[in-house]
Design a protein around this motif. Sequence first.
Motif, PDB file in Angstrom:
ATOM      1  N   LYS A  87       0.843  -1.184   0.000  1.00  6.57           N
ATOM      2  CA  LYS A  87       0.000   0.000   0.000  1.00  6.57           C
ATOM      3  C   LYS A  87       0.884   1.242   0.000  1.00  6.57           C
ATOM      4  O   LYS A  87       2.035   1.181   0.446  1.00  6.57           O
ATOM      5  CB  LYS A  87      -0.874   0.020   1.250  1.00  6.57           C
ATOM      6  N   PRO A  88       0.372   2.377  -0.447  1.00  7.30           N
ATOM      7  CA  PRO A  88       1.183   3.603  -0.409  1.00  7.30           C
ATOM      8  C   PRO A  88       1.708   3.913   0.987  1.00  7.30           C
ATOM      9  O   PRO A  88       2.820   4.440   1.123  1.00  7.30           O
ATOM     10  CB  PRO A  88       0.203   4.674  -0.888  1.00  7.30           C
ATOM     11  N   GLU A  89       0.950   3.567   2.004  1.00  8.66           N
ATOM     12  CA  GLU A  89       1.401   3.839   3.380  1.00  8.66           C
ATOM     13  C   GLU A  89       2.534   2.922   3.831  1.00  8.66           C
ATOM     14  O   GLU A  89       3.091   3.116   4.916  1.00  8.66           O
ATOM     15  CB  GLU A  89       0.228   3.749   4.361  1.00  8.66           C
ATOM     16  N   ASP A  90       2.913   1.958   3.013  1.00  5.87           N
ATOM     17  CA  ASP A  90       4.094   1.140   3.309  1.00  5.87           C
ATOM     18  C   ASP A  90       5.386   1.821   2.847  1.00  5.87           C
ATOM     19  O   ASP A  90       6.485   1.312   3.096  1.00  5.87           O
ATOM     20  CB  ASP A  90       3.981  -0.227   2.630  1.00  5.87           C
ATOM     21  N   THR A  91       5.246   2.948   2.186  1.00  3.38           N
ATOM     22  CA  THR A  91       6.413   3.676   1.701  1.00  3.38           C
ATOM     23  C   THR A  91       7.294   4.134   2.854  1.00  3.38           C
ATOM     24  O   THR A  91       6.804   4.602   3.881  1.00  3.38           O
ATOM     25  CB  THR A  91       5.958   4.900   0.882  1.00  3.38           C
ATOM     26  N   GLY A  92       8.600   3.985   2.674  1.00  4.00           N
ATOM     27  CA  GLY A  92       9.544   4.434   3.680  1.00  4.00           C
ATOM     28  C   GLY A  92      10.893   3.780   3.483  1.00  4.00           C
ATOM     29  O   GLY A  92      11.083   2.983   2.557  1.00  4.00           O
ATOM     30  N   VAL A  93      11.804   4.115   4.369  1.00  7.19           N
ATOM     31  CA  VAL A  93      13.098   3.454   4.394  1.00  7.19           C
ATOM     32  C   VAL A  93      13.009   2.316   5.408  1.00  7.19           C
ATOM     33  O   VAL A  93      12.608   2.531   6.555  1.00  7.19           O
ATOM     34  CB  VAL A  93      14.224   4.427   4.771  1.00  7.19           C
ATOM     35  N   TYR A  94      13.357   1.142   4.966  1.00  6.69           N
ATOM     36  CA  TYR A  94      13.280  -0.061   5.796  1.00  6.69           C
ATOM     37  C   TYR A  94      14.672  -0.405   6.324  1.00  6.69           C
ATOM     38  O   TYR A  94      15.627  -0.499   5.554  1.00  6.69           O
ATOM     39  CB  TYR A  94      12.693  -1.217   5.003  1.00  6.69           C
ATOM     40  N   TYR A  95      14.727  -0.600   7.626  1.00  6.30           N
ATOM     41  CA  TYR A  95      15.988  -0.886   8.300  1.00  6.30           C
ATOM     42  C   TYR A  95      15.938  -2.257   8.960  1.00  6.30           C
ATOM     43  O   TYR A  95      14.914  -2.661   9.531  1.00  6.30           O
ATOM     44  CB  TYR A  95      16.275   0.150   9.381  1.00  6.30           C
ATOM     45  N   CYS A  96      17.057  -2.919   8.934  1.00  9.12           N
ATOM     46  CA  CYS A  96      17.223  -4.186   9.619  1.00  9.12           C
ATOM     47  C   CYS A  96      17.976  -3.917  10.930  1.00  9.12           C
ATOM     48  O   CYS A  96      18.955  -3.162  10.940  1.00  9.12           O
ATOM     49  CB  CYS A  96      18.025  -5.122   8.718  1.00  9.12           C
ATOM     50  N   ASN A  97      17.484  -4.509  11.997  1.00  7.48           N
ATOM     51  CA  ASN A  97      18.122  -4.358  13.307  1.00  7.48           C
ATOM     52  C   ASN A  97      18.453  -5.731  13.866  1.00  7.48           C
ATOM     53  O   ASN A  97      17.622  -6.637  13.819  1.00  7.48           O
ATOM     54  CB  ASN A  97      17.186  -3.610  14.248  1.00  7.48           C
ATOM     55  N   GLY A  98      19.645  -5.866  14.403  1.00  7.36           N
ATOM     56  CA  GLY A  98      20.032  -7.090  15.092  1.00  7.36           C
ATOM     57  C   GLY A  98      20.291  -6.796  16.549  1.00  7.36           C
ATOM     58  O   GLY A  98      21.032  -5.858  16.867  1.00  7.36           O
ATOM     59  N   ARG A  99      19.655  -7.541  17.432  1.00  4.13           N
ATOM     60  CA  ARG A  99      19.883  -7.364  18.867  1.00  4.13           C
ATOM     61  C   ARG A  99      20.546  -8.627  19.412  1.00  4.13           C
ATOM     62  O   ARG A  99      20.006  -9.731  19.272  1.00  4.13           O
ATOM     63  CB  ARG A  99      18.572  -7.084  19.590  1.00  4.13           C
ATOM     64  N   SER A 100      21.696  -8.417  20.044  1.00  9.27           N
ATOM     65  CA  SER A 100      22.455  -9.553  20.565  1.00  9.27           C
ATOM     66  C   SER A 100      21.882 -10.017  21.892  1.00  9.27           C
ATOM     67  O   SER A 100      20.996  -9.375  22.474  1.00  9.27           O
ATOM     68  CB  SER A 100      23.919  -9.162  20.731  1.00  9.27           C
ATOM     69  N   GLN A 101      22.425 -11.107  22.377  1.00  2.17           N
ATOM     70  CA  GLN A 101      21.992 -11.630  23.678  1.00  2.17           C
ATOM     71  C   GLN A 101      22.393 -10.715  24.820  1.00  2.17           C
ATOM     72  O   GLN A 101      21.865 -10.852  25.931  1.00  2.17           O
ATOM     73  CB  GLN A 101      22.561 -13.038  23.864  1.00  2.17           C
TER      74      GLN A 101
END
Length: 117
Positions: A87-101
Motif C-alpha cells: 500500500k502507499p502507506e508502506d512507503t519508507g526506508v526499511y531498516y534491519c536491526n540485530g539485537r544480541s543476547q
Amino acid sequence: QVQLVESGGGLVQPGGSLRLSCAASGSTLNAYAIGWFRQAPGKEREGVSCISPSDDRTYYADSVKGRFTISREDVNNAVYLHMTTLKPEDTGVYYCNGRSQTNSDYWGQGTRVTVSA
C-alpha cells in the motif's frame, strides 16, 4: 560484531510485492533477534516485524499482519521480509536491526521502498 546490509527496496505499484533482504557478516545471524523497522517521510521509525533467535517466533505490527512475512535462512546468514499487497502507506526506508543476547543493537543502512502508481 555483526554488520548488516539491507537490499531489495525499490518502486512498486500498489498491490505489488517486494522481498527485502538483510544480509549479515562478522557473526552468525541466528544468534540475534532480528527486526525490520521502517521510517516514512516526516514520521518516526516504527517496528514492522521481528523474529526471535532461538525458536524463530515472529511478530508483526497490526498494519502489516497478513501481508508481510519474516523468515530466516541460516545457510545464507540472512533474514528476509516478504511484502505483499503493498500500500502507499508502506512507503519508507526499511531498516534491519540485530539485537544480541547482551542487548547490543546493530543497524543496517536501510533500503528505500516506494509504493506508488
